[in-house]
Motif scaffolding. Structure first.
Motif, short mmCIF file in Angstrom:
data_model
loop_
_atom_site.label_atom_id
_atom_site.label_comp_id
_atom_site.label_asym_id
_atom_site.label_seq_id
_atom_site.Cartn_x
_atom_site.Cartn_y
_atom_site.Cartn_z
N GLN A 275 12.81 -6.09 6.79
CA GLN A 275 11.38 -5.93 6.56
C GLN A 275 10.65 -7.21 6.93
O GLN A 275 11.11 -8.30 6.63
CB GLN A 275 11.10 -5.58 5.09
N SER A 277 6.66 -9.28 7.45
CA SER A 277 5.31 -9.32 6.91
C SER A 277 4.42 -8.38 7.71
O SER A 277 4.33 -8.49 8.93
CB SER A 277 4.75 -10.74 6.99
N ALA A 278 3.77 -7.46 7.03
CA ALA A 278 2.91 -6.49 7.70
C ALA A 278 1.45 -6.87 7.54
O ALA A 278 1.05 -7.49 6.55
CB ALA A 278 3.14 -5.09 7.11
N LYS A 280 -2.27 -6.37 6.52
CA LYS A 280 -2.83 -5.61 5.40
C LYS A 280 -3.45 -4.31 5.89
O LYS A 280 -3.47 -3.32 5.18
CB LYS A 280 -3.85 -6.47 4.66
N GLU A 283 -0.87 -1.53 6.01
CA GLU A 283 -0.30 -1.03 4.77
C GLU A 283 -1.02 0.22 4.29
O GLU A 283 -2.22 0.39 4.56
CB GLU A 283 -0.37 -2.12 3.68
N ARG A 285 -3.22 2.85 2.39
CA ARG A 285 -4.40 2.67 1.56
C ARG A 285 -4.16 3.27 0.17
O ARG A 285 -3.68 4.40 0.04
CB ARG A 285 -5.61 3.34 2.21
N GLN A 364 0.33 -2.97 -5.29
CA GLN A 364 1.59 -3.28 -4.62
C GLN A 364 2.73 -2.42 -5.14
O GLN A 364 3.62 -2.01 -4.39
CB GLN A 364 1.92 -4.76 -4.79
N ARG A 367 2.39 0.97 -3.49
CA ARG A 367 2.82 0.88 -2.09
C ARG A 367 4.33 0.82 -1.96
O ARG A 367 4.92 1.42 -1.06
CB ARG A 367 2.18 -0.34 -1.43
N HIS A 371 7.12 3.43 0.14
CA HIS A 371 8.11 3.05 1.14
C HIS A 371 9.51 3.51 0.77
O HIS A 371 10.39 3.55 1.62
CB HIS A 371 8.12 1.53 1.34
#
Length: 372
Positions: A275, A277-278, A280, A283, A285, A364, A367, A371
């Motif tokens: 994984q 860093s994505a 924002k 990501e 909603r 978070q 989210r 995933h």
């Protein structure tokens, strides 16, 4: 296990992709045999057409192991341009609509390749300079030390929504935007592959650090990477470690042999380690009201500003009510601060066990569940 296949004749019906295999044969013939719009990214390290004449020696008269192989020799610039046009045409057919290509070269060929890329309809996104931290010296002393190579990154066309993991590259660079000049070493020591005679297995082996940065920055786990000039398999080894699928094309048996062994020894990183860093924006909603619906926050519960100056109550519809203001977490925060805008997720917190907890932690959590 990495398999080696012989080239096949062009197909007229849909075929499955030979994922994680090295295909023996001419790159143009093999690419024309694969299904159209099936590849996410192509990394190409084509012959540089160095036009070397005679041997090159060091000051102590020892011979330099330069690129004088038959595969790097073309009868003329015209012949090289025709070859470049043919393989780029085949490559573009394979790319998905949002696919992209990286091509690396030196001053001998990269400008000709760049023109051909544009002629074939690719849309150039960046040229990236790989500045070698340990370049080979210029032994004749008649030119500058050739300390860099140039890579061209291009989308299939102008409308392509190519992958660019901006935040992952920024994280790789210690929180600073990744620039288009990359200082990385050439292959030496333990990374330099040797053949059975103890000699360099390939004269232009690329470092894994270069492919790591390219694949982390412009692909995602599960993407299919094609390398039509596979060599000793740097692309395949790094793709395997990063959880990407690869297809390699290589006509030289000696290189295929080394690549097969190398990739078999490569270890895929675990899922969590893959994984990155994505952004924002990328990501999922999560509406604030969803936290209320799920009981993570209750109607009537008070939220507090992080600066401890203001508070507001949660309402059943996911809005807040404060001093003479009601609206979203963003609208209420902006009004109370007299600001034009406010990120409510980072502005508000709630109390739990006597401690203030940012509401963004709840987002978070939601989210993370998405995933799983």
């Amino acid at each position: 296990m990495t398999k080696v296949k012989s080239a096949v004749a062009p197909v007229k019906t849909a075929v499955s992709l030979p994922l994680n295999e090295i295909i023996a044969g001419d790159c143009i013939d093999v690419m024309n045999s694969l299904p159209a719009e099936s590849i996410d990214l192509i990394f190409a390290d084509p012959p540089y057409n160095l036009q070397l004449k005679g041997d090159l020696h060091r000051p102590d008269n020892s011979k330099v192991d330069a690129v004088d192989d038959h595969w790097d020799q073309f009868s003329s610039f015209r012949a090289y341009d025709e070859f470049t046009t043919a393989w780029l045409k085949a490559a573009r057919r394979l790319l998905k609509p949002n696919g992209a290509i990286w091509v690396i070269g030196s001053y001998h060929n990269i400008f000709r390749v760049g023109a051909s890329l544009q002629n074939e309809g690719f849309w150039i996104l960046n040229d990236v300079v790989w500045r070698k931290s340990n370049p080979m010296p210029n032994f004749r002393g008649k030119r500058f030390t050739n300390a860099h190579e140039t890579m061209i990154w291009a989308g299939k066309n102008e409308a392509s929504k190519y992958t660019f993991n901006y935040d992952a590259l920024k994280a790789l660079n210690e929180g600073i935007q990744m620039r288009s000049d990359w200082v990385l070493p050439i292959c030496t020591g333990h990374e330099r592959l040797k053949d059975e005679a103890g000699e360099k297995a390939h004269p232009t082996q690329k470092p894994e650090s270069l492919l790591h940065r390219i694949l982390v920055g412009s692909t995602n786990p599960g993407d299919v990477i094609l390398d039509p000039f596979f060599g000793t398999g740097t692309t395949g080894a790094v793709a395997k470690m990063l959880g990407r699928d690869f297809i390699g094309i290589e006509r030289e048996e000696a290189y295929r042999k080394v690549a097969t062994k190398r990739i078999a020894n490569a270890r895929k990183f675990d899922r969590e380690a893959l994984q990155v860093s994505a952004s924002k924006r990328a990501e999922p909603r999560v509406p604030f009201g969803q936290l209320v619906e799920r009981g993570m926050l209750r109607p009537g519960e008070e939220l507090y500003s992080m600066n401890k100056r203001h508070k507001a109550k949660v309402r059943a519809d996911g809005t807040l009510i404060g001093d003479d203001i009601k609206g979203s977490i963003h609208q209420v925060g902006a009004h109370l601060e007299g600001a034009p805008s406010c990120n409510g997720w980072t502005y508000w917190c709630f109390k739990k066990d006597g401690k203030k907890v940012p509401i963004d932690l709840l987002r978070q959590q939601v989210r993370a569940e998405m995933h799983d």
